[in-house]
Design a protein around this motif. Structure first.
Motif, short mmCIF file in Angstrom:
data_model
loop_
_atom_site.label_atom_id
_atom_site.label_comp_id
_atom_site.label_asym_id
_atom_site.label_seq_id
_atom_site.Cartn_x
_atom_site.Cartn_y
_atom_site.Cartn_z
N ASP A 1 2.99 -74.32 18.98
CA ASP A 1 2.38 -75.57 19.29
C ASP A 1 1.96 -75.51 20.56
OD1 ASP A 1 2.39 -78.48 19.13
OD2 ASP A 1 4.16 -78.65 20.41
N HIS A 2 0.59 -75.93 20.67
CA HIS A 2 0.03 -76.10 21.92
C HIS A 2 -0.10 -74.49 22.57
CE1 HIS A 2 -0.69 -80.27 21.96
NE2 HIS A 2 0.58 -80.40 22.18
N GLY A 3 -0.29 -73.55 21.74
CA GLY A 3 -0.74 -72.31 22.29
C GLY A 3 0.53 -71.58 22.55
N LEU A 4 1.90 -72.02 22.20
CA LEU A 4 3.02 -71.33 22.65
C LEU A 4 4.11 -71.31 21.31
CD1 LEU A 4 4.26 -73.02 26.01
CD2 LEU A 4 3.64 -70.60 25.60
N VAL A 5 4.70 -70.14 21.33
CA VAL A 5 5.76 -69.93 20.31
C VAL A 5 6.69 -70.88 20.73
CG1 VAL A 5 7.16 -68.38 19.16
CG2 VAL A 5 4.80 -67.68 19.80
N ILE A 6 7.25 -71.92 20.02
CA ILE A 6 8.28 -72.73 20.23
C ILE A 6 9.57 -72.35 19.54
CG2 ILE A 6 6.83 -74.55 21.12
CD1 ILE A 6 7.56 -75.96 18.47
N THR B 1 11.58 -51.20 9.62
CA THR B 1 11.15 -51.68 10.83
C THR B 1 10.73 -50.28 11.49
OG1 THR B 1 13.27 -51.79 11.74
CG2 THR B 1 12.41 -53.84 11.37
N ASP B 2 10.52 -49.16 10.90
CA ASP B 2 10.11 -48.01 11.30
C ASP B 2 8.64 -47.97 11.91
OD1 ASP B 2 8.76 -48.21 9.22
OD2 ASP B 2 8.60 -46.09 8.82
N GLN B 3 7.81 -49.07 11.52
CA GLN B 3 6.43 -49.41 12.20
C GLN B 3 6.14 -50.59 12.41
OE1 GLN B 3 3.57 -47.02 10.18
NE2 GLN B 3 2.31 -47.06 11.85
N VAL B 4 5.65 -50.87 13.51
CA VAL B 4 5.10 -52.38 13.72
C VAL B 4 3.53 -52.16 13.60
CG1 VAL B 4 4.87 -53.95 15.68
CG2 VAL B 4 6.85 -52.99 15.45
N MET B 5 3.15 -52.93 12.53
CA MET B 5 1.70 -52.80 12.06
C MET B 5 0.65 -53.81 13.08
SD MET B 5 1.57 -50.61 10.04
CE MET B 5 0.38 -50.65 8.76
N VAL B 6 1.29 -55.03 13.27
CA VAL B 6 0.66 -55.83 14.22
C VAL B 6 1.47 -56.10 15.32
CG1 VAL B 6 -0.49 -58.15 14.38
CG2 VAL B 6 -0.39 -56.67 12.19
N SER B 7 0.87 -56.21 16.53
CA SER B 7 1.88 -56.43 17.81
C SER B 7 0.94 -57.27 18.57
CB SER B 7 2.37 -55.13 18.20
OG SER B 7 2.40 -55.08 19.74
N ALA B 8 1.54 -58.16 19.34
CA ALA B 8 0.96 -58.98 20.33
C ALA B 8 1.91 -59.30 21.60
CB ALA B 8 0.22 -60.37 20.04
N ARG B 9 1.28 -59.01 22.73
CA ARG B 9 2.02 -59.40 23.99
C ARG B 9 1.40 -60.19 24.89
NH1 ARG B 9 5.88 -58.65 21.83
NH2 ARG B 9 7.10 -56.95 21.58
N GLY B 10 1.81 -61.44 24.96
CA GLY B 10 1.34 -62.35 26.25
C GLY B 10 -0.12 -62.76 25.87
N LEU B 11 -0.66 -62.91 24.57
CA LEU B 11 -1.99 -63.38 24.22
C LEU B 11 -2.36 -64.59 24.87
CD1 LEU B 11 -2.89 -62.21 21.05
CD2 LEU B 11 -3.21 -61.00 22.99
N GLN B 12 -3.35 -64.86 25.88
CA GLN B 12 -3.89 -65.92 26.26
C GLN B 12 -5.28 -66.08 26.02
OE1 GLN B 12 -2.71 -67.04 30.28
NE2 GLN B 12 -0.98 -65.45 30.38
N LYS B 13 -5.77 -67.25 25.50
CA LYS B 13 -7.25 -67.74 25.53
C LYS B 13 -7.46 -69.19 26.13
CE LYS B 13 -11.39 -66.79 24.20
NZ LYS B 13 -12.03 -65.86 24.83
N ARG B 14 -8.49 -69.20 26.70
CA ARG B 14 -8.86 -70.47 27.13
C ARG B 14 -10.28 -70.65 26.91
NH1 ARG B 14 -7.97 -72.03 33.47
NH2 ARG B 14 -9.64 -73.32 32.86
N PHE B 15 -10.64 -72.15 26.15
CA PHE B 15 -12.04 -72.34 26.09
C PHE B 15 -12.04 -73.48 26.99
CE2 PHE B 15 -10.25 -70.85 21.80
CZ PHE B 15 -11.28 -69.86 21.39
N GLU C 1 -11.71 -75.88 29.45
CA GLU C 1 -10.59 -76.52 29.90
C GLU C 1 -9.11 -76.41 29.08
OE1 GLU C 1 -9.79 -78.08 33.09
OE2 GLU C 1 -11.64 -76.75 33.35
N THR C 2 -9.46 -76.03 27.86
CA THR C 2 -8.36 -76.13 26.71
C THR C 2 -7.58 -74.71 26.74
OG1 THR C 2 -9.86 -77.44 25.51
CG2 THR C 2 -8.06 -76.60 24.40
N HIS C 3 -6.45 -74.64 26.87
CA HIS C 3 -5.74 -73.65 26.70
C HIS C 3 -5.22 -73.26 25.29
CE1 HIS C 3 -4.91 -72.31 30.84
NE2 HIS C 3 -4.96 -73.46 31.07
#
Lengths: 329, 278
Positions: A219-224, A10-24, A26-28
């Motif tokens: 599911d529905h754009g959220l990590v459940i 775990t010495d290096q995080v190669m891909v990281s995302a924080r709070g990604l949001q995207k709307r098309f 009306e669709t979240h």
């Protein structure tokens, strides 16, 4: 349930995302996704169609801009340093992105050149990948003539020409026949053994189970849910053994036999003449079960081990199945 | 998870270390050449992609030379000599329309996503397209010149005149192909691009000096015909290949071409980016 991967990796995080949001409209599509992929590991994004998996991959591979949140790949911001990101990633999308009018070899060489490899290196890499992906015979035929599995392999090959340290595979085995799927799994395992960091999306729990160090369920754009395959299975309750008896009067005996083998109380569905129980699969378990049923003098119609599916994950996490979801859509 | 993200250095990325160096312009050119190679392979494997710049203009040559031509008097030269400049310009405009249609075809498939995930110059995808169509246009002009000679075309221009005429044609073709790119990026399907371009090109081709002298048109149409870019390019080319250069038309058509590029090159890039980043 935070992910735990071997500490030394775990010495290096190669891909990281924080709070990604995207709307098309009306669709979240994404409503705040967090994820991290340590170097040399596989993260599987598991979810049904329309969960937001592809949107997340498209944002991480610079094809799409997030409305909110931050994502880095190899330490570079996907929004402000897309060129740096692109030099270090390979992407295999859901639809095989191969040029149908070029031969397999021409496809790979072109991609190599567009990664700015010297011509000779691009040719060498193309030849090696064709061999590795079992496409030598078809190498000089145009890709239009390829089968679905061959196209997928060529597509994966294309994302490997530059030997990128980070690979994104969006549903790499959807639509493949079982044999091609196994072949793809072997290739993926091989890549990661070679140190590649991999993020893949899938609709199949089995695939995530087989390949991933960590799984996030979307599911529905959220990590459940997130965790290792075992952690998620614990959530679902493991595998189930189902026995259907020929004579409804034998159900009680079958229940007793299964109670001795499984965990907890068996479920009896008398109308279906079926008894089922959660089990831990261990060597010899199936054989001894068959013997026990036989010793009890039972006439068995059907006997099966039911692996937990994505449907089961969804049932236990959301209280609804994927199939219901599709019907509703 | 522990550990802060540290950017990978180029040397850590096997095979892509050369990326760190090198001017963007060099890569743009190389990537564009790579795209031209790809597009030419497409042409080789689907020869029907050449129909619009081969059979179609040949039919126009034959139609106007033998069906309508006899009824159209031209002062100072034969009708076929008059006609060829119109055919050349029409052909180069058809070739440029193809740019939009083929780009829209690419956009409808997954290949553009692949290109966008690569460290290549992103505008090379479209410059590769427009360069290819210039080559298509050149091939078509050579073919039309040949067909013209077979049906009685007697050019009178000097070799320098021919070079100048070709330059004028290619410049205009290049300019129009950027209009094609903009249309291809704007409209959803290749068929729609074809429709849109046809609606734009058809009146410009016929309300011009391509097939008939504008002097026979009613005054309002004549005003339009004499000032629209296709007429200027046609007159410029016609002057060169018939040995009586028309400097006004040459300047006018060059100005139009440069103006179209100035407007549609950036517009096409913006539309392409907008289209592909969804």
């Amino acid at each position: 349930m935070p992910a735990r991967y071997h500490a030394e990796m775990t010495d290096q995080v190669m891909v990281s995302a924080r709070g990604l949001q995207k709307r098309f409209g009306e669709t979240h599509a994404l409503r705040g996704i967090d994820l991290e992929v340590p170097r040399g590991s596989i993260l599987a994004m598991l979810g049904p169609n329309g969960a937001g998996k592809t949107t997340a991959v498209r944002i991480l591979t610079t094809l799409l801009r997030a409305d909110a949140g931050k994502a880095t790949v190899a330490g570079y911001d996907v929004r402000t340093q897309p060129a740096e990101v692109r030099r270090r990633i390979g992407l295999t999308g859901q639809n095989a992105a191969v040029d149908e009018l070029l031969t397999g070899r021409e496809n790979l060489e072109m991609i190599g050149r567009l990664y700015h490899l010297p011509a000779r290196l691009a040719r060498q890499r193309a030849a090696r990948l064709l061999e590795r992906f079992d496409l030598v015979e078809a190498a000089d035929r145009i890709a239009k003539t390829y089968s679905g599995g061959m196209r997928r392999r060529l597509d994966l090959g294309a994302s490997l020409v530059a030997e990128p340290p980070i690979l994104f595979l969006d549903e790499p085995t959807t639509g493949l026949d079982p044999r091609s799927r196994l072949g793809m799994w072997d290739l993926i395992a091989e890549l990661v053994a070679g140190g590649t960091t991999l993020l893949l999306t899938t609709q199949y729990l089995e695939e995530a189970d087989r390949l991933a160090h960590e799984i996030i369920v979307i599911d529905h754009g959220l990590v459940i849910a997130r965790g290792t395959a075992n952690e998620l299975k614990g959530l679902i309750g493991g595998e189930r053994l189902e026995v259907t008896v020929a004579d409804g009067d034998d159900l009680a005996v079958a229940e007793q036999v299964l109670a001795r083998i499984g965990n907890g109380r068996p479920t009896v569905e008398s109308r279906l003449r079926r008894v089922s129980v959660a089990v831990d699969v261990r060597p010899g378990m199936l054989a001894s079960t068959v013997r026990a049923l036989d010793d009890a003098g039972l006439n068995v119609d059907d006997f099966s081990l039911h692996r937990p599916t994505l449907d089961d994950v969804f049932l236990s996490l959301t209280g609804r199945g994927q199939a219901d979801e599709e019907e509703a859509a | 998870m522990t550990g802060a993200a540290r950017p990978l250095s180029a040397s850590e990325v096997a095979g892509t270390a050369d990326l760190a160096a090198g001017a963007p312009l060099k890569w743009w050119l190389r990537d564009s050449v790579e795209m031209v190679k790809r597009n030419l392979r497409h042409v080789r494997r689907t020869p029907e992609l050449l129909l619009d710049v081969t059979i179609q203009p040949v039919m126009f040559v034959l139609l106007f030379r033998y069906v309508f031509g006899g009824a159209i008097p031209i002062q100072g030269t034969t009708y076929v000599n008059y006609l060829m400049a119109g055919i050349f310009v029409q052909t180069i405009v058809f070739a440029a329309m193809g740019t939009g249609i083929l780009l829209a075809t690419d956009l409808a498939k997954g290949m553009i996503d692949r290109f966008r995930s690569l460290p290549m110059s992103q505008s090379a995808v479209i410059t590769g397209r427009t360069f290819t169509d210039l080559l298509r246009g050149m091939l078509a002009i050579a073919l039309m010149a040949l067909v013209g000679l077979l049906v009685g075309f007697q050019p009178a221009g000097s070799p320098i005149g021919w070079v100048a005429a070709t330059a004028l044609l290619l410049l205009f073709g290049f300019a129009v192909s950027w209009v094609g790119v903009a249309a291809g990026a704007l409209v959803r399907t290749p068929e729609a691009v074809q429709g849109l371009m046809f609606v734009a090109v058809f009146p410009l081709t016929f309300a011009s000096s391509a097939f008939v002298p504008t002097s026979t048109m009613p005054s309002w149409l004549r005003f339009f015909a004499e000032h629209q870019p296709m007429t200027l390019v046609i007159n410029g080319v016609r002057g060169f290949i018939l040995g009586r250069p028309d400097s006004g038309a040459v300047i006018g058509s060059a100005a139009w071409s440069i103006g179209l590029v100035a407007v549609f090159f950036p517009l096409a890039l913006v539309l392409y980016r907008r289209r592909t980043s969804r």
